[in-house]
Design a protein around this motif. Structure first.
Motif, PDB file in Angstrom:
ATOM      1  N   GLY A  79     -14.545   0.155 -12.834  1.00 39.52           N
ATOM      2  CA  GLY A  79     -15.551  -0.900 -12.970  1.00 39.52           C
ATOM      3  C   GLY A  79     -15.037  -2.134 -13.686  1.00 39.52           C
ATOM      4  N   ILE A  80     -13.776  -2.488 -13.424  1.00 37.19           N
ATOM      5  CA  ILE A  80     -13.159  -3.593 -14.135  1.00 37.19           C
ATOM      6  C   ILE A  80     -12.518  -4.555 -13.126  1.00 37.19           C
ATOM      7  N   ALA A  81     -12.588  -5.851 -13.419  1.00 35.74           N
ATOM      8  CA  ALA A  81     -12.006  -6.852 -12.532  1.00 35.74           C
ATOM      9  C   ALA A  81     -10.480  -6.841 -12.634  1.00 35.74           C
ATOM     10  N   THR A  82      -9.812  -7.163 -11.526  1.00 34.08           N
ATOM     11  CA  THR A  82      -8.361  -7.252 -11.510  1.00 34.08           C
ATOM     12  C   THR A  82      -7.942  -8.542 -10.820  1.00 34.08           C
ATOM     13  N   PHE A  83      -6.766  -9.022 -11.184  1.00 33.82           N
ATOM     14  CA  PHE A  83      -6.232 -10.237 -10.558  1.00 33.82           C
ATOM     15  C   PHE A  83      -4.751 -10.031 -10.310  1.00 33.82           C
ATOM     16  N   ARG A  84      -4.369  -9.990  -9.057  1.00 39.44           N
ATOM     17  CA  ARG A  84      -2.959  -9.878  -8.690  1.00 39.44           C
ATOM     18  C   ARG A  84      -2.521 -11.231  -8.127  1.00 39.44           C
ATOM     19  N   PHE A  85      -1.486 -11.795  -8.724  1.00 42.97           N
ATOM     20  CA  PHE A  85      -1.086 -13.145  -8.332  1.00 42.97           C
ATOM     21  C   PHE A  85       0.428 -13.245  -8.230  1.00 42.97           C
ATOM     22  N   ASP A  86       0.874 -14.318  -7.597  1.00 43.01           N
ATOM     23  CA  ASP A  86       2.300 -14.580  -7.459  1.00 43.01           C
ATOM     24  C   ASP A  86       2.758 -15.580  -8.510  1.00 43.01           C
ATOM     25  N   PHE A  87       3.830 -15.242  -9.216  1.00 43.06           N
ATOM     26  CA  PHE A  87       4.470 -16.227 -10.069  1.00 43.06           C
ATOM     27  C   PHE A  87       4.951 -17.396  -9.207  1.00 43.06           C
ATOM     28  N   SER A  88       5.165 -18.545  -9.806  1.00 42.41           N
ATOM     29  CA  SER A  88       5.640 -19.701  -9.054  1.00 42.41           C
ATOM     30  C   SER A  88       6.982 -19.387  -8.386  1.00 42.41           C
ATOM     31  N   GLY A  89       7.099 -19.804  -7.121  1.00 38.69           N
ATOM     32  CA  GLY A  89       8.322 -19.570  -6.366  1.00 38.69           C
ATOM     33  C   GLY A  89       8.376 -18.227  -5.683  1.00 38.69           C
ATOM     34  N   ILE A  90       7.305 -17.432  -5.804  1.00 35.87           N
ATOM     35  CA  ILE A  90       7.244 -16.113  -5.178  1.00 35.87           C
ATOM     36  C   ILE A  90       6.012 -16.053  -4.283  1.00 35.87           C
ATOM     37  N   GLY A  91       6.128 -15.382  -3.144  1.00 38.42           N
ATOM     38  CA  GLY A  91       4.968 -15.196  -2.272  1.00 38.42           C
ATOM     39  C   GLY A  91       4.338 -16.508  -1.863  1.00 38.42           C
ATOM     40  N   ASP A  92       3.035 -16.637  -2.131  1.00 43.78           N
ATOM     41  CA  ASP A  92       2.287 -17.821  -1.716  1.00 43.78           C
ATOM     42  C   ASP A  92       2.252 -18.922  -2.767  1.00 43.78           C
TER      43      ASP A  92
END
Length: 299
Positions: A79-92
């Motif tokens: 029941g907890i929010a998550t945020f998966r993101f790309d560091f700059s220069g990676i992925g999108d």
């Protein structure tokens, strides 16, 4: 610290228990990620979120989609929010120019994401998750920012001990097969296969622990003392590799740190570093979810 603008797109995935949406963080060359949150009636802690970090240059989905599965499992079962993101220069996320090293920019960008989530969702407590280099970034950010209350590190910093040396070299010295293999390699009669060839993963995406590049053990030990004194909750998961040989190696390695109930160590020696087997991924995800559920009431 860079200023951040809030830009949340339409939901990508909406089910009975959670929803996901693309989010961009920053006014210029924004960081791109996926915010996953449980439905309102299933939220257990609206002030805490888990941020999932890149491993090497792997896209934010993680190795074998581990970050996707973990992010959704935490929303669904903790029941907890998550945020998966790309560091700059990676992925999108576009590359950003600057004078900071990769290690320094990683800390700054995680803090930028934390600022953003605080402004948008009023979240002010964070658990950082990472595998290998992502684990190292989680550790360094935790030292730099007291908003981090917990870290989940897969194959994080650890060093050899006398016992791990014995366990590593004794079987090799006593094995006729290994001596024969060594001789054939020296004679050029047997090729040494790299991990890339065995795994079938493209070399640019194949990240393994590089112990030679670790910071001095004394520096990490001092950092752990700081985090331990602060009461940071730490979950370390060590997977199958040549250097981590037994369950208590982490505690033996850092025996000058008086860990209490804020340290949990899991050792899965038969699992690969990238958790390539579905059953291994499932068990690790369950263990992390259980750990988060155990720690949330204290936050």
């Amino acid at each position: 610290m860079r200023s951040s603008s809030i830009s949340a797109g339409q939901p990508l995935h909406k089910g009975k228990i959670m929803r996901e949406r693309v989010v961009t963080v920053g006014d210029h060359l924004p960081l791109v990620g996926i915010f996953c949150e449980p439905d309102a009636d299933r939220v257990s802690d609206s002030k805490t979120a888990v941020i999932l970090l890149n491993s090497g240059v792997i896209h934010r989905v993680g190795s074998c989609r581990l970050s996707v599965s973990l992010g959704r499992a935490l929303a669904e079962h903790a029941g907890i929010a998550t945020f998966r993101f790309d560091f700059s220069g990676i992925g999108d996320s576009d590359a950003r120019r600057g004078t900071l090293t990769a290690n320094q920019s990683a800390i700054e960008e995680v803090q930028e994401v934390m600022d953003y989530l605080g402004k948008w969702k009023k979240i002010d407590r964070f658990i950082l998750y990472g595998l290998c280099s992502g684990a190292f970034a989680a550790y360094r950010t935790a030292i730099a920012d007291e908003r981090v209350l917990g870290t989940v590190q897969l194959d994080g910093y650890c060093y050899t001990t006398w016992k791990s040396h014995m366990m590593h070299y004794s079987p090799r010295l006593l094995s006729p097969t290994r001596w024969l293999t060594w001789l054939l390699r020296k004679l050029g009669l047997r090729k040494v296969k790299k991990g890339v060839e065995v795994s079938g993963i493209e070399e640019q995406f194949f990240e393994v622990p590089d112990f030679a590049s670790y910071p001095p053990k004394e520096d990490v030990q001092q950092g752990l003392k700081t985090l331990n004194d602060r009461g940071l909750d730490m979950l370390y998961v060590f997977l199958g590799n040549e250097h981590y040989k037994y369950h208590k190696q982490f505690e033996d390695c850092f025996d000058d740190v008086s860990f209490k109930d804020n340290l949990t160590v899991i050792h899965r020696p038969n699992a690969t570093h990238i958790l390539s087997e579905p059953e291994d991924r499932r068990r690790v995800i369950e263990a992390i979810t259980d750990w988060v559920n155990e720690k949330l009431p204290a936050y």
